[in-house]
Design an enzyme around this catalytic site. Structure first.
Site, PDB file in Angstrom:
ATOM      1  N   TYR A   1      98.013 -51.190  41.907  1.00 37.67           N
ATOM      2  CA  TYR A   1      96.476 -50.821  42.366  1.00 37.67           C
ATOM      3  C   TYR A   1      96.296 -51.853  43.517  1.00 37.67           C
ATOM      4  CZ  TYR A   1      91.826 -49.535  43.200  1.00 37.67           C
ATOM      5  OH  TYR A   1      90.478 -48.913  44.436  1.00 37.67           O
TER       6      TYR A   1
ATOM      7  N   ASN B   1      88.030 -31.267  42.732  1.00 41.40           N
ATOM      8  CA  ASN B   1      87.877 -30.938  41.555  1.00 41.40           C
ATOM      9  C   ASN B   1      87.380 -31.982  40.942  1.00 41.40           C
ATOM     10  OD1 ASN B   1      90.353 -30.860  41.413  1.00 41.40           O
ATOM     11  ND2 ASN B   1      90.597 -29.939  39.654  1.00 41.40           N
ATOM     12  N   SER B   2      87.990 -32.741  41.214  1.00 43.12           N
ATOM     13  CA  SER B   2      88.125 -34.760  40.978  1.00 43.12           C
ATOM     14  C   SER B   2      86.761 -35.023  41.070  1.00 43.12           C
ATOM     15  CB  SER B   2      88.944 -35.378  42.106  1.00 43.12           C
ATOM     16  OG  SER B   2      88.207 -35.632  43.197  1.00 43.12           O
TER      17      SER B   2
ATOM     18  N   ARG C   1      94.231 -27.040  43.409  1.00 41.05           N
ATOM     19  CA  ARG C   1      95.575 -26.106  42.872  1.00 41.05           C
ATOM     20  C   ARG C   1      95.697 -24.991  41.978  1.00 41.05           C
ATOM     21  NH1 ARG C   1      99.517 -31.049  41.048  1.00 41.05           N
ATOM     22  NH2 ARG C   1      98.160 -31.624  39.491  1.00 41.05           N
ATOM     23  N   ASP C   2      96.883 -24.581  42.111  1.00 38.88           N
ATOM     24  CA  ASP C   2      96.799 -23.436  41.836  1.00 38.88           C
ATOM     25  C   ASP C   2      96.784 -23.792  40.042  1.00 38.88           C
ATOM     26  OD1 ASP C   2      96.516 -20.296  40.818  1.00 38.88           O
ATOM     27  OD2 ASP C   2      98.286 -19.692  41.994  1.00 38.88           O
ATOM     28  N   ARG C   3      95.699 -22.947  39.357  1.00 39.48           N
ATOM     29  CA  ARG C   3      96.034 -22.624  38.063  1.00 39.48           C
ATOM     30  C   ARG C   3      95.690 -21.744  37.074  1.00 39.48           C
ATOM     31  NH1 ARG C   3      93.251 -27.652  37.551  1.00 39.48           N
ATOM     32  NH2 ARG C   3      94.014 -27.854  39.939  1.00 39.48           N
TER      33      ARG C   3
ATOM     34  N   VAL D   1      85.784 -47.596  48.759  1.00 41.22           N
ATOM     35  CA  VAL D   1      84.752 -47.988  48.188  1.00 41.22           C
ATOM     36  C   VAL D   1      84.187 -49.465  47.966  1.00 41.22           C
ATOM     37  CG1 VAL D   1      84.618 -47.484  46.250  1.00 41.22           C
ATOM     38  CG2 VAL D   1      82.091 -47.304  46.804  1.00 41.22           C
TER      39      VAL D   1
HETATM   40  N1  NAP Z   1      89.091 -44.843  48.096  1.00 45.79           N
HETATM   41  C1  NAP Z   1      88.102 -45.050  46.904  1.00 45.79           C
HETATM   42  O1  NAP Z   1      87.143 -46.117  47.462  1.00 45.79           O
HETATM   43  C2  NAP Z   1      87.790 -44.299  45.868  1.00 45.79           C
HETATM   44  C3  NAP Z   1      87.150 -44.292  44.889  1.00 45.79           C
HETATM   45  C4  NAP Z   1      86.927 -42.994  43.974  1.00 45.79           C
HETATM   46  C5  NAP Z   1      88.231 -42.442  43.776  1.00 45.79           C
HETATM   47  N2  NAP Z   1      89.352 -42.993  44.282  1.00 45.79           N
HETATM   48  C6  NAP Z   1      90.507 -41.845  44.044  1.00 45.79           C
HETATM   49  O2  NAP Z   1      89.945 -41.028  44.426  1.00 45.79           O
HETATM   50  C7  NAP Z   1      91.203 -40.114  44.157  1.00 45.79           C
HETATM   51  C8  NAP Z   1      90.951 -38.940  42.698  1.00 45.79           C
HETATM   52  O3  NAP Z   1      89.891 -40.532  42.191  1.00 45.79           O
HETATM   53  P1  NAP Z   1      88.817 -39.623  40.446  1.00 45.79           P
HETATM   54  O4  NAP Z   1      88.082 -40.142  39.695  1.00 45.79           O
HETATM   55  O5  NAP Z   1      87.648 -38.541  41.170  1.00 45.79           O
HETATM   56  O6  NAP Z   1      89.567 -38.439  40.092  1.00 45.79           O
HETATM   57  P2  NAP Z   1      89.591 -36.938  38.356  1.00 45.79           P
HETATM   58  O7  NAP Z   1      88.595 -37.408  38.993  1.00 45.79           O
HETATM   59  O8  NAP Z   1      90.332 -38.293  37.944  1.00 45.79           O
HETATM   60  O9  NAP Z   1      90.671 -36.402  38.909  1.00 45.79           O
HETATM   61  C9  NAP Z   1      91.927 -36.268  39.653  1.00 45.79           C
HETATM   62  C10 NAP Z   1      92.358 -35.238  40.382  1.00 45.79           C
HETATM   63  O10 NAP Z   1      93.540 -35.730  41.467  1.00 45.79           O
HETATM   64  C11 NAP Z   1      94.315 -34.330  41.549  1.00 45.79           C
HETATM   65  N3  NAP Z   1      95.295 -34.259  41.657  1.00 45.79           N
HETATM   66  C12 NAP Z   1      95.996 -35.305  40.419  1.00 45.79           C
HETATM   67  N4  NAP Z   1      97.398 -34.948  40.840  1.00 45.79           N
HETATM   68  C13 NAP Z   1      98.192 -34.564  42.085  1.00 45.79           C
HETATM   69  C14 NAP Z   1      98.525 -34.017  43.118  1.00 45.79           C
HETATM   70  N5  NAP Z   1      99.870 -33.980  42.398  1.00 45.79           N
HETATM   71  N6  NAP Z   1      98.573 -33.032  43.714  1.00 45.79           N
HETATM   72  C15 NAP Z   1      97.129 -32.927  44.186  1.00 45.79           C
HETATM   73  N7  NAP Z   1      95.978 -33.136  43.352  1.00 45.79           N
HETATM   74  C16 NAP Z   1      96.265 -34.218  42.326  1.00 45.79           C
HETATM   75  C17 NAP Z   1      93.762 -33.301  40.093  1.00 45.79           C
HETATM   76  O11 NAP Z   1      93.725 -32.320  40.744  1.00 45.79           O
HETATM   77  P3  NAP Z   1      94.081 -31.162  39.291  1.00 45.79           P
HETATM   78  O12 NAP Z   1      93.460 -30.313  38.345  1.00 45.79           O
HETATM   79  O13 NAP Z   1      95.157 -29.382  39.770  1.00 45.79           O
HETATM   80  O14 NAP Z   1      95.527 -32.475  38.287  1.00 45.79           O
HETATM   81  C18 NAP Z   1      92.205 -33.527  39.972  1.00 45.79           C
HETATM   82  O15 NAP Z   1      90.839 -32.785  40.783  1.00 45.79           O
HETATM   83  C19 NAP Z   1      92.501 -41.421  43.168  1.00 45.79           C
HETATM   84  O16 NAP Z   1      93.331 -41.667  43.828  1.00 45.79           O
HETATM   85  C20 NAP Z   1      91.125 -42.697  42.918  1.00 45.79           C
HETATM   86  O17 NAP Z   1      92.092 -43.411  43.238  1.00 45.79           O
HETATM   87  C21 NAP Z   1      88.571 -43.641  46.253  1.00 45.79           C
END
Ligand code: NAP
Length: 363
Positions: A82, A181-182, A204-206, A300
């Protein structure tokens, strides 16, 4: 600053120069914590340990942690990949909600019984209790459900800022996003719906696609499409029922981001906030020349640090999000509650694909 931790009966003194000074005093007073001494595979390097911290300072508060999620950035910190890394050993977790138990003699802003969340990353929230600087905490109203409060400070704030700071969106406008869905994606769906903004949600498809699609639709998603459909000509049909997006939110990278760009309005913005596919973003030359799209990024943590001295900026955003929560328009993401003791399974589950539920430690 000296940090004294009792690791399995062995007292260790360290000079702490960490993300923020709060970390150095945040070892819990007689707490149980999920701690890592080396970077590596989270389920292998994290251990459940007893910690004893020094006495509270005049500006400290003792916080009993109530709940804290496992987010991708927590895992990346443990892996050592990170952008910001605490000095080791470190307690895992960057967000969560706690209840103030005791305040130092100089603390005027907090009192026992207050609900608090960390102001910034690096707090180490996966523990039963912590001594923290009062200034590093923000209060939340007590009527906010614990799971919503524990997951409010990162993902809904990210969703809120991205929907606010990049394009002027009006009711009826469209936003397209991947990883819909994240945690971030679910917050985008709900905050957008509350503002009358339509969303095209890419997942993603599932095998249980219909179930997931129904769940996102119930949250307020206008359209749910798979990554495969995003590439097909029938997307033209979809954009007969809603305008092309002004804003694309990219949490994936790679092909998914490039495909979203193809659907963006001329002059629209794509904001990258995550890279779950671990693939770079490729921008076609035509998107830059003929559509003049804006390629932006959002973090953020940077926003919170940039706005550290503007008390109203964070407060007003949290207040607005709390209004949505109370109105039933913003719920916590789908969560699986786990005990700290079951951390190995929880960490493994948090790294599995297609899970669609956030692992949350409930203390
Ligand atoms: N920049 C910022 O300020 C900030 C803030 C918050 C979060 N984030 C980032 O945002 C992302 C999501 O965070 P979150 O907490 O919302 O995640 P989360 O709830 O843990 O969900 C993970 C998501 O990533 C998808 N995913 C995982 N591997 C993948 C792949 N190889 N290709 C496509 N999709 C994939 C999952 O989809 P499936 O269900 O298909 O596995 C799910 O939708 C992370 O990278 C996190 O670090 C960034």
């Amino acid at each position: 600053m000296k940090l004294s931790l009792l690791f399995r009966g062995r007292r260790v003194y360290r000079t702490a120069v960490l993300l923020k000074n709060n970390y150095s005093v945040s070892a819990a007073r007689n707490s149980t914590a999920l701690l890592y001494r080396n970077h590596g595979e989270p389920s292998q390097v994290v251990q459940l340990e007893s910690l004893v911290s020094p006495q509270m300072g005049p500006d400290s508060v003792l916080v009993k942690m109530l709940a804290a999620p496992i987010n991708p950035s927590d895992l990346n910190m443990i892996q050592g990949t990170y952008a910001i890394l605490p000095e080791l050993p470190a307690v895992g977790g960057n967000e969560g909600v706690g209840e103030v138990v005791e305040v130092g003699v100089e603390v005027k802003t907090l009192k026992a019984g207050d609900r608090v969340i960390p102001r910034d990353a690096g707090t180490g929230t996966w523990r039963t209790a912590a001594v923290l600087k009062a200034d590093d905490l923000v209060t939340l109203p007590k009527d906010i459900p614990v799971l919503s409060a524990a997951t409010l400070g990162v993902n809904p704030c990210t969703a809120f800022r991205m929907l606010t700071d990049f394009e002027e969106l009006k009711p009826g406008d469209t936003v397209i996003q991947n990883a819909a869905n994240s945690g971030v994606g679910q917050a985008v769906v709900q905050i957008a719906a509350a503002k009358g903004i339509q969303t095209v949600n890419v997942v993603r498809d599932r095998p249980d696609l219909q179930q997931l699609s129904d769940r996102l639709t119930a949250l307020g998603a206008t359209h749910v499409v798979t990554e495969e459909k995003l590439r097909r000509p029938e997307m033209k049909e979809l954009f007969k029922s809603c305008p092309r997006p002004k804003l694309a939110l990219n949490g994936v990278g790679g092909k998914s981001a490039t495909e979203m760009l193809r659907h963006l309005q001329n002059g629209g913005s794509m904001v990258t906030y995550g890279g779950m596919a671990k693939q770079p973003v490729t921008v076609p030359v035509s998107a830059l020349i003929f559509k003049d799209v804006k390629i932006r990024g959002f973090w953020v943590t940077r926003w919170k640090r940039d706005n550290k001295h503007d008390e109203d900026a964070l407060r007003s955003m949290l207040d607005e999000l709390c209004v949505l929560i109370r109105a039933g328009k913003l719920t916590a993401p789908a969560c699986t509650e786990v005990r700290l003791q079951d951390f190995r399974k929880a960490l493994e589950n948090a790294m599995k694909p297609y899970v669609s539920t956030k692992q949350v430690f409930v203390m």
